[in-house]
Design an enzyme around this catalytic site. Sequence first.
Site, mmCIF file in Angstrom:
data_model
loop_
_atom_site.group_PDB
_atom_site.id
_atom_site.type_symbol
_atom_site.label_atom_id
_atom_site.label_comp_id
_atom_site.label_asym_id
_atom_site.label_seq_id
_atom_site.Cartn_x
_atom_site.Cartn_y
_atom_site.Cartn_z
ATOM 1 N N ARG A 1 0.858 -1.186 0.000
ATOM 2 C CA ARG A 1 0.000 0.000 0.000
ATOM 3 C C ARG A 1 0.892 1.234 0.000
ATOM 4 N NH1 ARG A 1 2.391 1.867 3.738
ATOM 5 N NH2 ARG A 1 0.890 3.561 3.677
ATOM 6 N N GLY A 2 0.256 2.404 -0.146
ATOM 7 C CA GLY A 2 1.037 3.626 -0.315
ATOM 8 C C GLY A 2 1.111 3.927 -1.807
ATOM 9 N N ALA A 3 0.822 5.175 -2.181
ATOM 10 C CA ALA A 3 0.636 5.503 -3.602
ATOM 11 C C ALA A 3 1.824 5.102 -4.495
ATOM 12 C CB ALA A 3 0.318 6.989 -3.724
ATOM 13 N N ARG B 1 -7.354 0.033 -6.912
ATOM 14 C CA ARG B 1 -7.581 1.107 -5.936
ATOM 15 C C ARG B 1 -7.728 2.413 -6.721
ATOM 16 N NH1 ARG B 1 -4.176 1.167 -0.624
ATOM 17 N NH2 ARG B 1 -6.085 2.188 0.049
ATOM 18 N N GLN C 1 -2.004 2.311 9.851
ATOM 19 C CA GLN C 1 -0.695 2.442 9.172
ATOM 20 C C GLN C 1 0.292 3.219 10.035
ATOM 21 O OE1 GLN C 1 -3.678 2.988 7.735
ATOM 22 N NE2 GLN C 1 -3.662 2.523 5.545
ATOM 23 N N ASP D 1 -1.955 11.002 -2.269
ATOM 24 C CA ASP D 1 -2.338 9.968 -3.228
ATOM 25 C C ASP D 1 -2.703 10.550 -4.585
ATOM 26 O OD1 ASP D 1 -2.853 8.742 -0.434
ATOM 27 O OD2 ASP D 1 -2.706 7.070 -1.846
ATOM 28 N N ASN E 1 -5.378 12.520 0.362
ATOM 29 C CA ASN E 1 -4.480 11.682 1.170
ATOM 30 C C ASN E 1 -5.343 10.911 2.171
ATOM 31 O OD1 ASN E 1 -1.779 10.804 1.862
ATOM 32 N ND2 ASN E 1 -2.009 11.943 3.761
ATOM 33 N N LYS E 2 -4.699 10.101 2.974
ATOM 34 C CA LYS E 2 -5.396 9.229 3.922
ATOM 35 C C LYS E 2 -6.452 9.982 4.725
ATOM 36 C CE LYS E 2 -5.073 5.738 4.317
ATOM 37 N NZ LYS E 2 -6.053 4.865 3.598
HETATM 38 O O1 MRU Z 1 -4.477 3.177 2.129
HETATM 39 P P1 MRU Z 1 -3.010 3.401 2.003
HETATM 40 O O2 MRU Z 1 -2.214 2.852 3.138
HETATM 41 O O3 MRU Z 1 -2.479 2.971 0.661
HETATM 42 O O4 MRU Z 1 -2.851 4.988 2.062
HETATM 43 C C1 MRU Z 1 -1.563 5.551 1.971
HETATM 44 C C2 MRU Z 1 -1.573 7.025 2.130
HETATM 45 O O5 MRU Z 1 -2.598 7.660 2.248
HETATM 46 C C3 MRU Z 1 -0.241 7.713 2.040
HETATM 47 O O6 MRU Z 1 -0.227 8.861 2.822
HETATM 48 C C4 MRU Z 1 0.009 8.118 0.571
HETATM 49 O O7 MRU Z 1 -0.203 7.038 -0.275
HETATM 50 C C5 MRU Z 1 1.373 8.619 0.375
HETATM 51 S S1 MRU Z 1 2.573 7.310 0.510
HETATM 52 C C6 MRU Z 1 4.088 7.911 0.149
#
Ligand code: MRU
Length: 358
Positions: free
Chosen positions: A54-56, A96, A205, A246, A256-257
């Site tokens: 996970r993470g963009a 996603r 996370q 994201d 973002n999250k």
């Molecule tokens: O649902 P996730 O864990 O994929 O969400 C991740 C985030 O929101 C991060 O802040 C974002 O992707 C930046 S990661 C460098």
Amino acid sequence: MRERLLAAEKVRAIDWRDGTLHLLDQRLLPFEERWLAYDSAAGVAEAIRSMVVRGAPAIGISAAYGLVLGARARQAAGGDWRNDLEADFRLLADTRPTAVNLCWALNRLRDRLDRLKPHEDPLAALEAEAVSIHLSDREANLTMAQLGVDLIRRHQGNPQALLTHCNTGALATGGFGTALGVIRAAWLDGLVERVYADETRPWLQGARLTAWELAGEGVPVSLSADAAAAHLMKTAGITWVIVGADRITANGDVANKIGTYQLAVNAMHHGVRFMVVAPSSTIDMALESGDEIPIEERDGRELLELGGRPVAAPVDAVNPVFDVTPADLIDAIVTEKGVVERPDTAKLAQLMCRKRLH
Ligand code: MRU
């Protein structure tokens, strides 16, 4: 700084080895470090959907390798494999919806196929492109870390308390992080007194991944409930909120999250600066504003249960996993192409015309 950061690099989440994608299963961290191996596009798509990775930036890189795996299988099956590969493209792209890095990476591979010269081996070209996406994300992390530290130092040179949300570290990228990369670099530069890591409900996370990454490097980190952020901004001397993204739209709005938006509102109220750190692959110039960003909604059970056990009354649960922070709440967007302060449409357009700084 570059050498010090590389020397401090400890964690890695994505490994492309011998034509197989290896992913550290992030659902099990920090209790177990288990690597899973993938040799099909469908397998990688499921890994992204189920949050093994996970993470963009990390899902963009994984999707790129997933498409390489798809191409290998399609070519071996014969027929019109280039056309058949579109099914893998869609499967990976639909895992996603919010992080634009996913489609950005897949489109780069598709463009590479479209530009193929007659003498080139399509599979080798695709693999090289995926590896280049992976390596250049790592380089972007290094550049952004330096730019972010310069920005922090410009406003105040003393050790400071920082607050971050979700996980934007080595686990979320091809390198050692976006927002967390800046925080790491600031720590190495003596600019960090303490990092407050939001736990980041419901996937935790922050609690599971960010706290683990920072503690592993000796960075003083305090875990706090998401709801404690405003109180901490008032009482704990926090100078910066530093988060990842994201998707960033042409006007500088940032997805973002979930929970990031309320952090930005609270930061503005308390005079705390707000920094977004993301590679340019996160910027989507095709969308004018954040209103157009698709927001992923996940299963309500992620809220109603914890580790498979019920933790709530059995009611309806609404689970949007991202939100949009309006540009006017953001002090700076840090990318590998440079820093945009007080972002707006004109500044973002100018930034995107620049070359990368590395
Ligand atoms: O649902 P996730 O864990 O994929 O969400 C991740 C985030 O929101 C991060 O802040 C974002 O992707 C930046 S990661 C460098």
